[in-house]
Design a protein around this motif. Sequence first.
Motif, PDB file in Angstrom:
ATOM      1  N   ASP A   1     -57.196 -24.887  30.839  1.00 19.23           N
ATOM      2  CA  ASP A   1     -56.138 -25.818  29.761  1.00 19.23           C
ATOM      3  C   ASP A   1     -56.939 -27.293  29.513  1.00 19.23           C
ATOM      4  O   ASP A   1     -57.539 -27.323  29.312  1.00 19.23           O
ATOM      5  N   ARG A  25     -54.345 -20.390  35.849  1.00 22.39           N
ATOM      6  CA  ARG A  25     -55.652 -21.294  35.653  1.00 22.39           C
ATOM      7  C   ARG A  25     -57.542 -21.402  36.350  1.00 22.39           C
ATOM      8  O   ARG A  25     -58.099 -22.867  35.647  1.00 22.39           O
ATOM      9  N   SER A  80     -50.525 -26.480  28.280  1.00 20.80           N
ATOM     10  CA  SER A  80     -51.132 -26.093  29.439  1.00 20.80           C
ATOM     11  C   SER A  80     -50.081 -26.252  30.329  1.00 20.80           C
ATOM     12  O   SER A  80     -49.335 -25.420  31.167  1.00 20.80           O
TER      13      SER A  80
END
Length: 225
Positions: A209, A204, A109
Motif C-alpha cells: 500500500d 496487500r 489503502s
Amino acid sequence: MKYLVFLGTVRDSSPPKPPRLGERVAKACVHYLEKTFADADVELIDPLDYQFDQIFKPYFAYHQNEAPEALKSLAEKIDQADAYVMVSPEYNHSMSPALSNLLNHFGASLYSYKPSAIVTYSAGQWGGARAAVNMRTFLGELGCLPVSAMIHVPKAQNVFEESGKFAPTVNDVDDWVGYFGRTLKQLYWWSQAAQAQRKAHDPRRLAKDFKRDPSQRNAPGKDKS
C-alpha cells in the motif's frame, strides 16, 4: 455485504430549489440496495456529519491515535466496507468539491480492491453526466474502480421525493428501477467477487500500500541532476 453511499453535497439551503436535492438520489440508492439484496448492510455518509478542520489534513498525516474521532470513525467504515456508491452533482463539468474533499481525507489503502458506482444528478436536463467523466479517473486513483454502468438523474426533483421514494407523478417507475439496477447489480456482483478474492488471497501481500510518502510509488532510479 457492507455498502457506503456517499452524498456529495453540503448545501442545506435554497437556491437551488429544492435544497439538498442529492439527498433524495442518495436515499434512492440506499432503498434500492436494501430492498434488492437481502445481505446488504447500507449506510448513507453525509458530509454535513463530518465537518473537519478548515485546514486540510488527511487521516494518514496524523500520528497514531491523534486523529479526530469523526475522522477515525469514518476511516474504519471505509476500511470495513465492501463497495461504495458515489453520488455527486456537477460543478463546472466536474465532480462535487464536497465529495472530493471528503474522500481525499483518506488514502487508497482504505478504498482499494473494492468496486464503486458513479451516480450523478441535476435539477436540469443533463443529470450531471459530465461530472461522471472525471469521477472515473478519481475513483480509479483511489483504488475503488467504478463499474462500467453509471446512473444519471436529470430533473431529480421531479423523480424523487425527500424520502428518496419515487414521486407520485412518475409514471415509469419500473423503467427507473431497471435503470438503477443495471448499475447497482453490477456493483453487487463485483463486490461479492472482490470480497471472496480478498479472503482467498490478501492483495496487500502482492502489492504494498501507498501509506504516507509519495516516493513509495516512484519509478526506480535516482535524480542525479
